[in-house]
Scaffold this active site. Structure first.
Site, mmCIF file in Angstrom:
data_model
loop_
_atom_site.group_PDB
_atom_site.id
_atom_site.type_symbol
_atom_site.label_atom_id
_atom_site.label_comp_id
_atom_site.label_asym_id
_atom_site.label_seq_id
_atom_site.Cartn_x
_atom_site.Cartn_y
_atom_site.Cartn_z
ATOM 1 N N ASP A 20 -41.505 82.024 -26.669
ATOM 2 C CA ASP A 20 -41.721 81.478 -25.328
ATOM 3 C C ASP A 20 -41.224 80.032 -25.243
ATOM 4 O O ASP A 20 -42.012 79.114 -24.968
ATOM 5 C CB ASP A 20 -43.213 81.559 -24.978
ATOM 6 C CG ASP A 20 -43.485 81.287 -23.502
ATOM 7 O OD1 ASP A 20 -42.556 81.463 -22.694
ATOM 8 O OD2 ASP A 20 -44.613 80.894 -23.173
ATOM 9 N N LYS B 216 -57.009 72.076 -28.468
ATOM 10 C CA LYS B 216 -56.762 73.166 -27.516
ATOM 11 C C LYS B 216 -58.039 73.983 -27.449
ATOM 12 O O LYS B 216 -58.433 74.643 -28.427
ATOM 13 C CB LYS B 216 -55.583 74.029 -27.989
ATOM 14 C CG LYS B 216 -55.215 75.152 -27.031
ATOM 15 C CD LYS B 216 -53.979 75.894 -27.523
ATOM 16 C CE LYS B 216 -53.604 77.011 -26.557
ATOM 17 N NZ LYS B 216 -52.387 77.735 -27.001
ATOM 18 N N ALA C 154 -53.464 72.126 -18.632
ATOM 19 C CA ALA C 154 -54.403 73.244 -18.505
ATOM 20 C C ALA C 154 -53.608 74.510 -18.219
ATOM 21 O O ALA C 154 -52.678 74.504 -17.417
ATOM 22 C CB ALA C 154 -55.402 72.989 -17.380
ATOM 23 N N ALA C 155 -53.972 75.594 -18.903
ATOM 24 C CA ALA C 155 -53.316 76.882 -18.711
ATOM 25 C C ALA C 155 -54.374 77.966 -18.577
ATOM 26 O O ALA C 155 -55.578 77.680 -18.555
ATOM 27 C CB ALA C 155 -52.379 77.169 -19.887
ATOM 28 N N SER C 156 -53.930 79.211 -18.494
ATOM 29 C CA SER C 156 -54.876 80.300 -18.235
ATOM 30 C C SER C 156 -55.789 80.568 -19.425
ATOM 31 O O SER C 156 -56.918 81.003 -19.254
ATOM 32 C CB SER C 156 -54.106 81.573 -17.890
ATOM 33 O OG SER C 156 -53.251 81.924 -18.957
#
Length: 558
Positions: free
Chosen positions: A286, A151, A131-133
């Site tokens: 990234d 996603k 889980a990410a922002s």
């Protein structure tokens, strides 16, 4: 509707929280800039320690504000020309790991986005893989038997993004109007660019295109694996990719247990990234360890293509000439190329910059190569560009940061890893692509010969004109003596300080006389008048202490 006023109240509360953090940061920065705020005197070490503390606090605030501000911090970490190196370093560690949202919400969003296509999903795991922002990832099985991951974007994210971006724009306007923080920086343009980049990240169809392009680039390379996109199950807020499991690239023990050579993995990762830069001009911006994994057969897996960068042919050609100048340790030629590329302002004195570049080249290119040469080089670069007339393209900063990240990953896998040694065969094509073929070299030599000849022919006339001007008394010679300038400046500040001290003394005497008179209330007049004079006198004392650092380009005395 009843929800309207409640939502507006929530939005106002969030905006107030953001502005509170901004004002608190401004107050702290003002306090840190005052010499009297350092008990026992200000030193570079104490100032740097406070800077790191403020940077850590800002990182925590960005995390607490959520998605848009986490992404903002990651983008600002690519701007060492507007932030000090310690702040850039702290923000570059910003990872957007946040708690997952409920599975029921994820299922509802899938149904809204996919509609009848949800029938293709026969099983989906309630527990997210991560889980990410921006989103969270769930593993699923399709009716065809294909193993995939979804996603899924966080609900209500775009509305929150637009609110936060509006506040960011307001903060940028305030910063731009500040006489010191706005000088030489275009905060409004930076905020507009962040808005454009962040809103693009909300469209997962763009990320799907990036993933497909990366997969196409490495389609013939069995050592690199990119998940395929399931286009029929991909929308603006949902991205469906093949499930490609792997070992986290920093888990050296698990890699060894699987019978894979960590040194080979490190070399493969560095080589693949150099190919992205030199051969394709399209790179993963990234590549932190969370976005890299190792398959059971030793192949390197790339994840998450939301943040990418591209290098135009023109920029790659310019980079080739920079690499050629750096390889020859020609600091003057490298500075000329940097000026031609618009990285350095054309109207500055290049002398101090050349000296710094020469030192950086000597440290970076003198064997034996340091294991973390790129990390040191990028740190020197960040110190060089901050607060000076440099404007580094964000793509180049992302390149430097990604290469230094790979350098750290490579060292964790293989202590003897050297990215410089691996980079050499990949830089040769870049150098040749910069226009250094035999014909181009002959043409360049011919142009230089013509230039030297024309200067030589014009030399007698220039000498005659200079002698005539000397005879007529019209020749002016400008001499810049840095030490004399500093002494004169210090003398002027000392005189100003003495004048203010005399004025403070007179006001003190006046206050004492009025206090003893029949109208003691008038004592407030000299006291009020003396406050700004006293603050100005304290500021002058701080400037006198700094003396050697006033209006001085770092390295000017090197």
């Amino acid at each position: 509707m009843p929800a309207g006023p409640i939502q507006r109240l929530r939005n106002s509360g969030r905006a107030l929280r953001i502005w509170r953090a901004v004002l608190l940061l401004v107050v702290w920065l003002w306090w840190d800039s005052r010499a009297f705020s350092y008990p026992g005197g200000v030193t570079p070490e104490r100032r740097a320690q406070r800077q790191r503390r403020r940077a850590r606090w800002l990182t925590g605030q960005l995390l607490s504000f959520g998605s848009a501000f986490i992404k903002l911090g990651q983008l600002l970490s690519a701007r060492p020309d507007v932030l000090p190196a310690s702040w850039v370093e702290e923000l570059s560690r910003l990872q957007d790991s946040v708690p997952a949202f409920p599975f029921d919400t994820a299922q509802l969003l899938l149904e809204q986005e996919l509609g009848s296509r949800c029938a293709e999903i026969v099983d989906i795991e309630p527990e997210p893989l991560g889980a990410a922002s921006l989103a969270q990832v769930h593993r699923a099985s399709l009716r065809s038997g294909r193993q995939v991951v979804f996603k899924i974007q966080r609900p209500g994210l775009e509305r929150l993004f637009r609110l936060d971006l509006e506040v960011m724009q307001q903060v940028a306007v305030v910063l731009q109007r500040h006489p010191r923080w706005g000088a030489g920086r275009d905060w409004v343009s930076i905020a507009q660019e962040c808005r454009r980049v962040l809103l693009r990240e909300l469209d997962f169809r763009l990320e799907a295109e990036h993933a497909a392009r990366f997969r196409q680039q490495f389609l013939d390379d069995p050592g690199i694996r990119i998940p395929a996109v399931v286009w029929e199950l991909t929308t603006r807020r949902v991205l469906c990719l093949d499930y490609v499991p792997g070992i986290k690239i920093t888990d050296r023990a698990a890699i060894l247990e699987a019978g894979i050579d960590p040194a080979a993995v490190a070399e493969k990762g560095a080589a693949s990234y150099l190919q992205q830069l030199v051969r394709f001009g399209f790179f993963h911006a990234d590549p932190h360890p969370g976005n890299l994994a190792v398959a059971r057969d030793g192949a390197l897996i790339y994840y998450d293509f939301g943040m990418v960068g591209s290098l135009s042919q023109r920029l790659r050609s310019r980079l080739g000439r920079m690499v050629t100048a750096a390889a020859a340790r020609d600091a003057a030629a490298l500075v000329r190329e940097l000026q031609a590329a618009g990285v350095i302002a054309a109207d500055i004195d290049p002398g101090p910059v050349r000296r710094l570049v020469r030192v950086m080249l000597t440290e970076a290119l003198t064997p034996p190569f340091s294991a973390n040469v790129l990390e040191k080089l990028s740190g020197d670069l960040y110190d060089l560009v901050y607060g000076q007339p440099f404007r580094l393209p964000p793509e180049l900063i992302f390149v430097m940061r990604a290469l230094s990240t790979f350098e750290g990953v490579g060292r964790s896998l293989d202590p003897s890893f050297s990215l410089v040694a691996i980079a050499r065969p990949y830089l040769l094509p870049l150098m040749s692509a910069s226009g250094n073929s035999p014909n181009d070299l002959l043409n360049q030599l011919g142009r230089q010969a013509v230039e030297v000849g024309s200067r030589a022919l014009g030399l007698p006339q220039r000498l005659e004109e200079s002698l005539a001007r000397i005879e007529q008394g019209d020749l002016q010679v400008q001499i810049r003596a840095g030490e004399t300038d500093r002494l004169l400046r210090r003398l002027a500040l000392s005189q100003q300080s003495a004048g203010q001290a005399v004025l403070l003394g007179a006001l003190t005497v006046a206050a004492a006389l009025l206090a003893a008179s029949a109208r003691p209330a008038l004592t407030a007049v000299p006291v009020v008048l003396g406050l700004p004079v006293g603050l100005s006198w304290l500021k002058l004392q701080a400037r006198l202490k700094r003396d050697g650092r006033i209006d001085k380009l770092p390295g000017a005395g090197a």
